[in-house]
Design a protein around this motif. Structure first.
Motif, short mmCIF file in Angstrom:
data_model
loop_
_atom_site.label_atom_id
_atom_site.label_comp_id
_atom_site.label_asym_id
_atom_site.label_seq_id
_atom_site.Cartn_x
_atom_site.Cartn_y
_atom_site.Cartn_z
N TRP A 106 0.81 -1.20 0.06
CA TRP A 106 0.01 0.18 -0.07
C TRP A 106 0.84 1.22 0.17
O TRP A 106 2.25 1.15 0.33
CB TRP A 106 -0.94 0.12 1.12
CG TRP A 106 -0.26 -0.04 2.56
CD1 TRP A 106 -0.17 -1.39 3.16
CD2 TRP A 106 0.36 0.99 3.46
NE1 TRP A 106 0.41 -1.19 4.40
CE2 TRP A 106 0.86 0.25 4.39
CE3 TRP A 106 0.46 2.20 3.34
CZ2 TRP A 106 1.32 1.00 5.55
CZ3 TRP A 106 1.04 2.87 4.41
CH2 TRP A 106 1.68 2.14 5.29
N GLU A 140 -8.47 -2.81 4.36
CA GLU A 140 -8.04 -3.91 4.98
C GLU A 140 -6.43 -4.29 5.08
O GLU A 140 -5.73 -4.53 5.91
CB GLU A 140 -8.75 -5.14 4.77
CG GLU A 140 -10.06 -5.12 5.10
CD GLU A 140 -10.46 -5.38 6.62
OE1 GLU A 140 -9.46 -5.91 7.34
OE2 GLU A 140 -11.26 -4.80 7.35
N ARG A 141 -5.93 -3.75 3.93
CA ARG A 141 -4.61 -3.83 3.70
C ARG A 141 -3.71 -3.00 4.56
O ARG A 141 -2.69 -3.17 5.15
CB ARG A 141 -4.05 -3.60 2.23
CG ARG A 141 -4.17 -4.74 1.10
CD ARG A 141 -3.49 -4.58 0.43
NE ARG A 141 -3.91 -3.44 -0.74
CZ ARG A 141 -4.92 -3.44 -1.66
NH1 ARG A 141 -5.80 -4.34 -1.87
NH2 ARG A 141 -5.39 -2.41 -2.37
N ARG A 143 -4.98 -1.82 7.63
CA ARG A 143 -5.23 -2.34 8.96
C ARG A 143 -4.35 -3.48 9.25
O ARG A 143 -3.81 -3.84 10.40
CB ARG A 143 -6.75 -2.82 9.14
CG ARG A 143 -6.94 -3.06 10.49
CD ARG A 143 -8.49 -3.44 10.67
NE ARG A 143 -9.32 -2.13 10.47
CZ ARG A 143 -10.07 -2.31 9.58
NH1 ARG A 143 -10.21 -3.04 8.67
NH2 ARG A 143 -11.02 -1.14 9.45
N SER A 144 -4.04 -4.39 8.41
CA SER A 144 -3.23 -5.62 8.66
C SER A 144 -1.85 -5.09 8.84
O SER A 144 -1.24 -5.90 9.63
CB SER A 144 -3.15 -6.56 7.42
OG SER A 144 -2.52 -5.64 6.40
N ASP A 145 -1.35 -4.01 8.87
CA ASP A 145 0.05 -3.40 9.09
C ASP A 145 -0.08 -2.33 10.29
O ASP A 145 0.79 -1.81 10.57
CB ASP A 145 0.56 -2.61 7.89
CG ASP A 145 1.27 -3.77 7.04
OD1 ASP A 145 1.61 -5.02 7.28
OD2 ASP A 145 1.32 -3.20 5.79
N GLY A 146 -1.09 -2.51 11.11
CA GLY A 146 -1.51 -1.65 12.24
C GLY A 146 -1.70 -0.16 11.80
O GLY A 146 -1.53 0.84 12.80
N THR A 148 -4.66 2.45 10.91
CA THR A 148 -6.03 2.99 10.39
C THR A 148 -5.90 3.86 9.29
O THR A 148 -5.09 4.53 9.06
CB THR A 148 -6.66 3.47 11.79
OG1 THR A 148 -5.80 4.66 12.26
CG2 THR A 148 -6.61 2.58 13.02
#
Length: 480
Positions: A106, A140-141, A143-146, A148
């Motif tokens: 991302w 979601e990508r 969020r998967s790395d913490g 927001t």
């Protein structure tokens, strides 16, 4: 156009920062000789610093650049990213433009972080159309790395608004800074309503966790759209939950009261039914006694007229036999006022089983007590409705459970077919004939030898209303 580039010696530099983010001035890269060694961190192609006629500073790809996501972004998109970064810094956060994720999955338009490094929020400028599925996947990508994310658009009605944490921005007339136009709400005790706030205020509240995302369970006030996700303060979420609980409590109280009222009304109806059973049994007993007394006397003219000439009586008797397995005849007590002008149809023991075509205007007193418990048969559906509608008007003459009614499914005289001479041919096995002579109807019967009157007179069946095609002769000189 981009606002971020990589310097061969100084690392990442930012065109929107006064010191480029590395302690140098804009002159160190703009029109420098030799040219500053700048490359795109997206595609690796050479870049150079430029300034627009309005004074906007940015980096542009050198000629011959490959297709690059940064190069394809519009000026409006870049300008919105600049405003997001500026608002984030004014709200107390550290902001960087075009930050890539650890594995390149991302790239955030603006990455706002806590100076203490406790949180990171991507501020995404989304001006191009995008589906809910795609924007949710990108969220979601992150969020998967913490990380927001908050998605922003200054377009009038972005279709994806509310599918992810997002707001719509606007610039009111005469205002220099952006404000939140949609997506920030508060609960007023009954519904959600929009909250006016600048972009800086919104971000400050978001970074401080004074507002959070929420899926509203009550509608938004017009003209706000109903969004799946909004931003609001925790106390308003609590207020909504409290109101919904109170609404459920009120609904339970209302339902309990309605159920109690229904039980009370049903109990009242049961008491009425019990009283009615007694009065109806008494009325039926009295009617049966009147019928037995009438059978000890010669048949009256009313009985003869009903038996021979009342339209539809035979069909009503057939209806009782076919649908109710009751073999009945016309009662000798025909004409008694307790039948309200209808014809009593009695069983083999002389007990009334039904009444044919009673007059609703004559249902009162003993007639109401008797008819309320008997089957009422009408010549047509229209006659049935006429009786029931009249009974509805006279509430005191309507049983608690309504009347039991039936209607004949074949056309009978009086319903529009039998009134017209010659409307159709009679097909009755035992026709009941009349012949019309000088506006009066006289009784007749089938015969083998036609009479001279057959040439200019026509006989009609009183049972079905059809014309009689065979030979006939008159059987009486008294009008029927």
């Amino acid at each position: 156009m981009a606002f971020r580039a990589v310097h061969a010696e100084w690392g990442t530099v930012f065109a929107h920062l006064a010191d480029l983010g590395c302690g140098r001035g804009w002159e160190a890269v703009w029109r420098a000789r030799p040219p500053a060694p700048l490359t795109c961190d997206e595609c690796g192609h050479a870049m150079h610093a430029k300034t627009s006629g309005a004074g906007l500073r940015f980096f542009a790809h050198a000629p011959g650049a490959p297709t690059c996501a940064l190069a394809l972004e519009s000026v409006a998109h870049h300008l919105l990213k600049l405003e997001l970064a500026s608002a984030a810094r004014d709200a107390g956060a550290h902001a960087e433009l075009e930050v890539r994720g650890p594995d390149g999955a991302w790239r955030a338009d603006v990455l706002a972080t806590d100076p203490g490094g406790t949180w990171a929020t991507a501020l995404e400028a989304q001006l191009a159309p995008i589906t809910d599925t795609d924007i949710t996947a990108r969220t979601e990508r992150l969020r998967s790395d913490g990380v927001t994310s908050i998605w922003f658009s200054d377009r009038p009605r972005p279709a994806w608004l509310g599918a992810v944490p997002s707001v719509r921005l606007d610039r009111p007339d005469g205002e220099e800074r952006l404000v939140v136009a949609e997506g920030l709400v508060k609960f007023d005790g009954r519904s959600w309503m929009a909250v006016p706030a600048s972009l800086v205020q919104f971000l400050a509240w978001t970074f401080a966790r004074r507002i959070v995302t929420h899926a509203p369970r009550t509608p938004l006030s017009y003209p706000q759209r109903s969004l799946a996700t909004v931003w609001t303060a925790p106390q308003y979420i609590t207020a909504e939950a409290t109101e919904l609980e109170e609404e459920q409590r009120r609904r339970r109280v209302h339902e309990a009261r309605a159920a109690a009222l229904q039980r009370e009304q049903e109990a009242k109806r049961e008491r009425i039914r019990a009283r009615n059973a007694v009065t109806r049994a008494k009325a039926l007993t009295e009617a049966a006694a009147v019928e037995q007394a009438a059978r000890t006397l010669p048949p009256t003219r009313l009985w003869q007229a009903a038996r021979s000439f009342r339209r539809g009586v035979d069909q009503a008797l057939a209806k009782l036999a076919d649908a109710y397995s009751i073999t009945a005849t016309v009662g000798f007590s025909t004409g008694d006022p307790r039948y309200a002008g209808g014809v009593p149809l009695v069983d083999g023991h002389g007990v009334p089983a039904a009444v044919y075509d009673p007059d609703p205007g004559r249902v009162r007193g003993e007639a109401f007590l008797l008819l309320a418990g008997l089957l009422l048969i009408f010549p047509s559906k229209a006659d049935q409705r006429r009786f029931e509608n009249a009974a509805n008007i006279k509430k005191k003459h309507r049983p608690v459970d309504g009347y039991r009614t039936e209607f004949l499914e074949i056309p009978v005289a009086g319903a529009g077919v039998g009134r017209a001479w010659g409307a159709r041919s009679c097909s009755c096995a035992v026709p009941r004939l009349v012949v019309k002579i000088e506006n009066a109807e006289y009784p007749a019967e089938p015969c083998e030898q036609p009479s001279a009157a057959l040439a200019f007179l026509r006989a009609r069946c009183r049972s079905c209303g059809g014309r009689y095609e065979g030979a006939w002769r008159r059987t009486g000189s008294t009008p029927a």
